[in-house]
Design a protein around this motif. Structure first.
Motif, PDB file in Angstrom:
ATOM      1  N   ILE A  20       0.502  -0.816   0.118  1.00 42.84           N
ATOM      2  CA  ILE A  20       0.527   0.029   0.037  1.00 42.84           C
ATOM      3  C   ILE A  20       1.119   1.138  -0.473  1.00 42.84           C
ATOM      4  CG2 ILE A  20      -1.229   1.563   1.285  1.00 42.84           C
ATOM      5  CD1 ILE A  20      -2.649  -1.411   2.398  1.00 42.84           C
ATOM      6  N   TYR A  24       0.786   4.357  -2.745  1.00 43.10           N
ATOM      7  CA  TYR A  24       0.555   5.250  -2.457  1.00 43.10           C
ATOM      8  C   TYR A  24       2.390   6.357  -3.300  1.00 43.10           C
ATOM      9  CZ  TYR A  24      -3.543   4.775   0.037  1.00 43.10           C
ATOM     10  OH  TYR A  24      -4.868   5.069   0.538  1.00 43.10           O
ATOM     11  N   SER A  27       1.964   7.072  -6.883  1.00 42.73           N
ATOM     12  CA  SER A  27       0.869   7.487  -7.236  1.00 42.73           C
ATOM     13  C   SER A  27       1.286   8.621  -6.757  1.00 42.73           C
ATOM     14  CB  SER A  27      -0.503   7.010  -6.210  1.00 42.73           C
ATOM     15  OG  SER A  27      -1.018   8.216  -6.523  1.00 42.73           O
ATOM     16  N   SER A  40      -3.848   8.359 -10.779  1.00 42.99           N
ATOM     17  CA  SER A  40      -5.224   7.418 -10.203  1.00 42.99           C
ATOM     18  C   SER A  40      -5.825   6.647 -10.242  1.00 42.99           C
ATOM     19  CB  SER A  40      -6.562   8.336 -11.015  1.00 42.99           C
ATOM     20  OG  SER A  40      -7.578   7.732 -11.332  1.00 42.99           O
ATOM     21  N   GLU A  43      -3.544   4.966  -7.092  1.00 42.77           N
ATOM     22  CA  GLU A  43      -4.080   5.125  -5.322  1.00 42.77           C
ATOM     23  C   GLU A  43      -5.686   4.720  -5.283  1.00 42.77           C
ATOM     24  OE1 GLU A  43      -5.510   9.434  -3.509  1.00 42.77           O
ATOM     25  OE2 GLU A  43      -5.169  10.093  -5.270  1.00 42.77           O
ATOM     26  N   SER A  44      -5.705   4.321  -6.752  1.00 42.52           N
ATOM     27  CA  SER A  44      -7.563   3.895  -6.446  1.00 42.52           C
ATOM     28  C   SER A  44      -6.931   2.110  -5.740  1.00 42.52           C
ATOM     29  CB  SER A  44      -8.329   3.275  -7.791  1.00 42.52           C
ATOM     30  OG  SER A  44      -9.181   2.791  -7.507  1.00 42.52           O
ATOM     31  N   ARG A  45      -5.722   1.371  -6.659  1.00 43.24           N
ATOM     32  CA  ARG A  45      -5.134  -0.368  -6.457  1.00 43.24           C
ATOM     33  C   ARG A  45      -5.077   0.129  -4.600  1.00 43.24           C
ATOM     34  NH1 ARG A  45      -8.813  -2.608  -7.868  1.00 43.24           N
ATOM     35  NH2 ARG A  45      -9.610  -0.949  -7.880  1.00 43.24           N
ATOM     36  N   ALA A  46      -4.758   1.871  -4.560  1.00 42.76           N
ATOM     37  CA  ALA A  46      -3.692   1.309  -2.663  1.00 42.76           C
ATOM     38  C   ALA A  46      -5.149   1.768  -2.091  1.00 42.76           C
ATOM     39  CB  ALA A  46      -2.532   2.516  -2.950  1.00 42.76           C
ATOM     40  N   ASP A  47      -6.394   2.110  -2.377  1.00 39.61           N
ATOM     41  CA  ASP A  47      -7.103   2.531  -1.584  1.00 39.61           C
ATOM     42  C   ASP A  47      -7.713   1.360  -1.679  1.00 39.61           C
ATOM     43  OD1 ASP A  47      -6.548   4.985  -1.424  1.00 39.61           O
ATOM     44  OD2 ASP A  47      -8.143   5.526  -2.045  1.00 39.61           O
ATOM     45  N   LYS A  48      -7.932   0.142  -3.262  1.00 37.38           N
ATOM     46  CA  LYS A  48      -8.771  -1.123  -2.833  1.00 37.38           C
ATOM     47  C   LYS A  48      -7.505  -1.712  -1.175  1.00 37.38           C
ATOM     48  CE  LYS A  48     -11.859  -0.612  -5.174  1.00 37.38           C
ATOM     49  NZ  LYS A  48     -13.591  -1.391  -4.772  1.00 37.38           N
ATOM     50  N   TYR A  50      -5.940  -1.060   1.173  1.00 36.31           N
ATOM     51  CA  TYR A  50      -6.132  -0.029   2.462  1.00 36.31           C
ATOM     52  C   TYR A  50      -7.231  -0.648   3.075  1.00 36.31           C
ATOM     53  CZ  TYR A  50      -6.590   2.895   6.573  1.00 36.31           C
ATOM     54  OH  TYR A  50      -6.005   3.663   7.485  1.00 36.31           O
ATOM     55  N   GLU A  51      -8.093  -0.990   1.889  1.00 34.99           N
ATOM     56  CA  GLU A  51      -9.798  -1.546   3.100  1.00 34.99           C
ATOM     57  C   GLU A  51      -9.447  -2.826   2.990  1.00 34.99           C
ATOM     58  OE1 GLU A  51     -12.895  -0.433  -0.060  1.00 34.99           O
ATOM     59  OE2 GLU A  51     -12.374   1.218   0.316  1.00 34.99           O
TER      60      GLU A  51
END
Length: 66
Positions: A20, A24, A27, A40, A43-48, A50-51
């Motif tokens: 993660i 980031y 990104s 984008s 960051e989107s993959r990192a956000d997923k 992270y969840e």
């Protein structure tokens, strides 16, 4: 939960956090290079992930309580 299972889950969590962080950072670099599409996506993959990390952390804590 057996100690081996706990240790494996914790190792996976730590490795996931590293991935993660890497995403980031990549990104941020893409943003600095004005590559908005790649930034984008990263960051989107990192956000997923992270969840997923939060979910894994929850599972570990729930299993430790049993």
């Amino acid at each position: 939960m057996k100690p081996e299972t706990r240790n494996t889950l914790l190792r996976a969590y730590v490795q996931l956090q590293k991935i993660i962080d890497d995403l980031y950072e990549a990104s941020d670099k893409a943003l600095e290079n004005n590559d908005l599409e790649d930034a984008s996506l990263l960051e989107s993959r990192a956000d997923k992930l992270y969840e997923e990390g939060e979910n894994l952390e929850f599972v570990i804590s729930e299993l430790e309580e049993k």
